[in-house]
Design a protein around this motif. Structure first.
Motif, PDB file in Angstrom:
ATOM      1  N   THR A  45       0.841  -1.194   0.000  1.00 47.32           N
ATOM      2  CA  THR A  45       0.000   0.000   0.000  1.00 47.32           C
ATOM      3  C   THR A  45       0.879   1.249   0.000  1.00 47.32           C
ATOM      4  O   THR A  45       1.763   1.406   0.848  1.00 47.32           O
ATOM      5  CB  THR A  45      -0.915   0.030   1.237  1.00 47.32           C
ATOM      6  OG1 THR A  45      -1.782  -1.102   1.207  1.00 47.32           O
ATOM      7  CG2 THR A  45      -1.766   1.302   1.252  1.00 47.32           C
ATOM      8  N   ALA A  46       0.643   2.128  -0.961  1.00 46.69           N
ATOM      9  CA  ALA A  46       1.472   3.330  -1.127  1.00 46.69           C
ATOM     10  C   ALA A  46       0.948   4.448  -0.236  1.00 46.69           C
ATOM     11  O   ALA A  46       0.312   5.396  -0.700  1.00 46.69           O
ATOM     12  CB  ALA A  46       1.493   3.756  -2.592  1.00 46.69           C
ATOM     13  N   ARG A  47       1.250   4.359   1.050  1.00 43.27           N
ATOM     14  CA  ARG A  47       0.777   5.377   1.988  1.00 43.27           C
ATOM     15  C   ARG A  47       1.269   6.786   1.674  1.00 43.27           C
ATOM     16  O   ARG A  47       0.563   7.759   1.946  1.00 43.27           O
ATOM     17  CB  ARG A  47       1.160   4.975   3.415  1.00 43.27           C
ATOM     18  CG  ARG A  47       0.334   3.806   3.940  1.00 43.27           C
ATOM     19  CD  ARG A  47       0.764   3.444   5.338  1.00 43.27           C
ATOM     20  NE  ARG A  47       2.087   2.848   5.361  1.00 43.27           N
ATOM     21  CZ  ARG A  47       2.977   2.995   6.341  1.00 43.27           C
ATOM     22  NH1 ARG A  47       2.687   3.751   7.380  1.00 43.27           N
ATOM     23  NH2 ARG A  47       4.148   2.402   6.291  1.00 43.27           N
ATOM     24  N   PRO A  48       2.472   6.958   1.101  1.00 42.98           N
ATOM     25  CA  PRO A  48       2.909   8.322   0.783  1.00 42.98           C
ATOM     26  C   PRO A  48       2.014   9.035  -0.233  1.00 42.98           C
ATOM     27  O   PRO A  48       2.094  10.262  -0.362  1.00 42.98           O
ATOM     28  CB  PRO A  48       4.323   8.110   0.211  1.00 42.98           C
ATOM     29  CG  PRO A  48       4.800   6.860   0.855  1.00 42.98           C
ATOM     30  CD  PRO A  48       3.576   5.986   0.930  1.00 42.98           C
ATOM     31  N   ALA A  49       1.167   8.296  -0.938  1.00 37.21           N
ATOM     32  CA  ALA A  49       0.271   8.937  -1.910  1.00 37.21           C
ATOM     33  C   ALA A  49      -0.930   9.584  -1.235  1.00 37.21           C
ATOM     34  O   ALA A  49      -1.654  10.368  -1.861  1.00 37.21           O
ATOM     35  CB  ALA A  49      -0.215   7.911  -2.932  1.00 37.21           C
ATOM     36  N   ALA A  50      -1.154   9.278   0.039  1.00 39.29           N
ATOM     37  CA  ALA A  50      -2.314   9.820   0.746  1.00 39.29           C
ATOM     38  C   ALA A  50      -2.126  11.308   1.043  1.00 39.29           C
ATOM     39  O   ALA A  50      -1.008  11.819   1.093  1.00 39.29           O
ATOM     40  CB  ALA A  50      -2.550   9.047   2.032  1.00 39.29           C
ATOM     41  N   PHE A  51      -3.252  11.972   1.227  1.00 45.10           N
ATOM     42  CA  PHE A  51      -3.271  13.410   1.530  1.00 45.10           C
ATOM     43  C   PHE A  51      -4.054  13.564   2.820  1.00 45.10           C
ATOM     44  O   PHE A  51      -5.273  13.668   2.810  1.00 45.10           O
ATOM     45  CB  PHE A  51      -3.934  14.148   0.361  1.00 45.10           C
ATOM     46  CG  PHE A  51      -3.991  15.649   0.506  1.00 45.10           C
ATOM     47  CD1 PHE A  51      -3.134  16.330   1.352  1.00 45.10           C
ATOM     48  CD2 PHE A  51      -4.907  16.377  -0.220  1.00 45.10           C
ATOM     49  CE1 PHE A  51      -3.185  17.715   1.469  1.00 45.10           C
ATOM     50  CE2 PHE A  51      -4.971  17.766  -0.126  1.00 45.10           C
ATOM     51  CZ  PHE A  51      -4.108  18.432   0.720  1.00 45.10           C
ATOM     52  N   VAL A  52      -3.348  13.529   3.954  1.00 45.29           N
ATOM     53  CA  VAL A  52      -4.030  13.448   5.249  1.00 45.29           C
ATOM     54  C   VAL A  52      -3.584  14.556   6.190  1.00 45.29           C
ATOM     55  O   VAL A  52      -2.596  15.254   5.957  1.00 45.29           O
ATOM     56  CB  VAL A  52      -3.781  12.078   5.922  1.00 45.29           C
ATOM     57  CG1 VAL A  52      -4.361  10.946   5.106  1.00 45.29           C
ATOM     58  CG2 VAL A  52      -2.284  11.860   6.162  1.00 45.29           C
ATOM     59  N   GLY A  53      -4.324  14.677   7.268  1.00 46.70           N
ATOM     60  CA  GLY A  53      -3.954  15.626   8.300  1.00 46.70           C
ATOM     61  C   GLY A  53      -4.078  17.071   7.841  1.00 46.70           C
ATOM     62  O   GLY A  53      -4.924  17.415   7.016  1.00 46.70           O
ATOM     63  N   THR A  54      -3.193  17.898   8.349  1.00 46.01           N
ATOM     64  CA  THR A  54      -3.256  19.334   8.068  1.00 46.01           C
ATOM     65  C   THR A  54      -2.207  19.779   7.055  1.00 46.01           C
ATOM     66  O   THR A  54      -1.990  20.978   6.872  1.00 46.01           O
ATOM     67  CB  THR A  54      -3.045  20.129   9.369  1.00 46.01           C
ATOM     68  OG1 THR A  54      -1.782  19.766   9.951  1.00 46.01           O
ATOM     69  CG2 THR A  54      -4.161  19.834  10.370  1.00 46.01           C
ATOM     70  N   GLU A  55      -1.555  18.826   6.393  1.00 52.05           N
ATOM     71  CA  GLU A  55      -0.521  19.208   5.438  1.00 52.05           C
ATOM     72  C   GLU A  55      -1.122  19.923   4.233  1.00 52.05           C
ATOM     73  O   GLU A  55      -2.312  19.815   3.948  1.00 52.05           O
ATOM     74  CB  GLU A  55       0.257  17.974   4.979  1.00 52.05           C
ATOM     75  CG  GLU A  55      -0.554  16.992   4.142  1.00 52.05           C
ATOM     76  CD  GLU A  55       0.274  15.811   3.665  1.00 52.05           C
ATOM     77  OE1 GLU A  55       1.476  15.777   3.964  1.00 52.05           O
ATOM     78  OE2 GLU A  55      -0.291  14.934   3.008  1.00 52.05           O
ATOM     79  N   ASP A  56      -0.265  20.642   3.497  1.00 53.21           N
ATOM     80  CA  ASP A  56      -0.726  21.386   2.328  1.00 53.21           C
ATOM     81  C   ASP A  56      -0.613  20.532   1.071  1.00 53.21           C
ATOM     82  O   ASP A  56       0.070  19.501   1.052  1.00 53.21           O
ATOM     83  CB  ASP A  56       0.080  22.680   2.165  1.00 53.21           C
ATOM     84  CG  ASP A  56       1.563  22.392   1.997  1.00 53.21           C
ATOM     85  OD1 ASP A  56       2.021  22.244   0.852  1.00 53.21           O
ATOM     86  OD2 ASP A  56       2.268  22.297   3.031  1.00 53.21           O
ATOM     87  N   LEU A  57      -1.281  20.968   0.020  1.00 56.17           N
ATOM     88  CA  LEU A  57      -1.338  20.214  -1.233  1.00 56.17           C
ATOM     89  C   LEU A  57       0.040  20.044  -1.859  1.00 56.17           C
ATOM     90  O   LEU A  57       0.358  18.981  -2.393  1.00 56.17           O
ATOM     91  CB  LEU A  57      -2.282  20.924  -2.210  1.00 56.17           C
ATOM     92  CG  LEU A  57      -2.434  20.291  -3.597  1.00 56.17           C
ATOM     93  CD1 LEU A  57      -3.029  18.897  -3.498  1.00 56.17           C
ATOM     94  CD2 LEU A  57      -3.300  21.179  -4.491  1.00 56.17           C
TER      95      LEU A  57
END
Length: 284
Positions: free
Chosen positions: A211-223
């Motif tokens: 599973t490519a977790r680094p591809a996720a966009f989670v939390g409060t990080e920016d685009l």
């Protein structure tokens, strides 16, 4: 703006996407991806400008554009099942999928262009916001619950008019290892319009199946931070599992309809969403 109690929350944060060892491409390859993506993004202006002229070919042009953009980021799309979200052309369908990444909407539109239910702030994204708007998308302000009945009514009318409309009923992103609950509110539009619901399961993985977790966009990080991780990943694949339609009449209310769709997606992904006793009679 303050969040309200209805606002979905995910336990996923930046620790979910920074852990693990994943192969990365060279800085030269990253720069090539960036340049290619910029060229594709700029070419999207032509679609926005030429939309009145393209008419019936607009959907094909938009699909090709989204497919080119996804490829520019180094992502390969695998479609499992029927590549059509609309089994019957001209008949409305509510497409519901799990929510992992900023790539979700791009990938779905690369398979079949559709109107999307998107967060209001996406409308302001440079160029991408204009293209997502050009596809007839509906933007929802999650900070203003008073507009939710109006949004459901608007979606119901669009579905009655034969549109395919995509939404992420989890309401927030997850890292891909686990999934969130499907919020039932927007399922009401499908019930009101008498149209089917099409569950779609999205899985992000690398070549060895991890599973490519680094591809996720989670939390409060920016685009931009999330985009950088995708640009650096080697061998990123998005699996699009197009699941069987949930026919009108299979569920009596929006809550049951959401539960069925949620369970179908979780089963396809093998993720950890607790099943519900209420589903037993639906799945018999």
């Amino acid at each position: 703006m303050s969040a309200h109690a209805w606002m979905p929350n995910s336990p996923c944060d930046t620790s979910c996407v920074t852990g693990g060892t994943f192969r990365r491409v060279s800085i030269v390859r990253v720069m090539l991806r960036v340049l290619t993506a910029l060229v594709v993004l700029l070419s999207g202006l032509l679609i926005v400008v030429a939309k009145p002229v393209l008419r019936s070919n607009t959907r094909h042009a938009i699909r090709r554009w989204f497919a080119s953009l996804v490829r520019a980021f180094g992502v390969r799309v695998e479609v499992h099942g029927d590549a059509r979200f609309q089994a019957t052309p001209g008949r409305g369908v509510l497409v519901v999928s799990n929510h992992v990444s900023w790539l979700d909407s791009l990938t779905l539109n690369a398979v079949q262009p559709m109107a999307m239910v998107a967060k209001l702030d996406i409308k302001g994204w440079p160029l991408l916001g204009k293209l997502i708007s050009a596809a007839g998308s509906v933007f929802i302000d999650r900070e203003r619950l008073t507009r939710l009945p109006e949004t459901v009514s608007e979606l119901g009318e669009a579905l009655r008019n034969g549109l395919a409309i995509g939404t992420n009923p989890e309401g927030t992103t997850w890292c891909g290892i686990s999934s969130g609950r499907f919020r039932p509110a927007l399922f009401q539009a499908a019930l009101d319009a008498g149209v089917p619901v099409r569950p779609v399961a999205l899985r992000y993985r690398v070549a060895d199946g991890t599973t490519a977790r680094p591809a996720a966009f989670v939390g409060t990080e920016d685009l931009v931070t999330a985009m950088r991780r995708v640009l650096r990943l080697r061998g990123l694949v998005v699996e699009v599992h197009v699941l069987p339609e949930i026919a009108p009449g299979r569920a009596d209310n929006r809550r049951d309809l959401a539960l069925i769709a949620e369970a179908d997606v979780a089963e396809a992904l093998g993720t950890t969403v607790a099943l519900h006793k209420e589903l037993d009679f639906q799945r018999a």
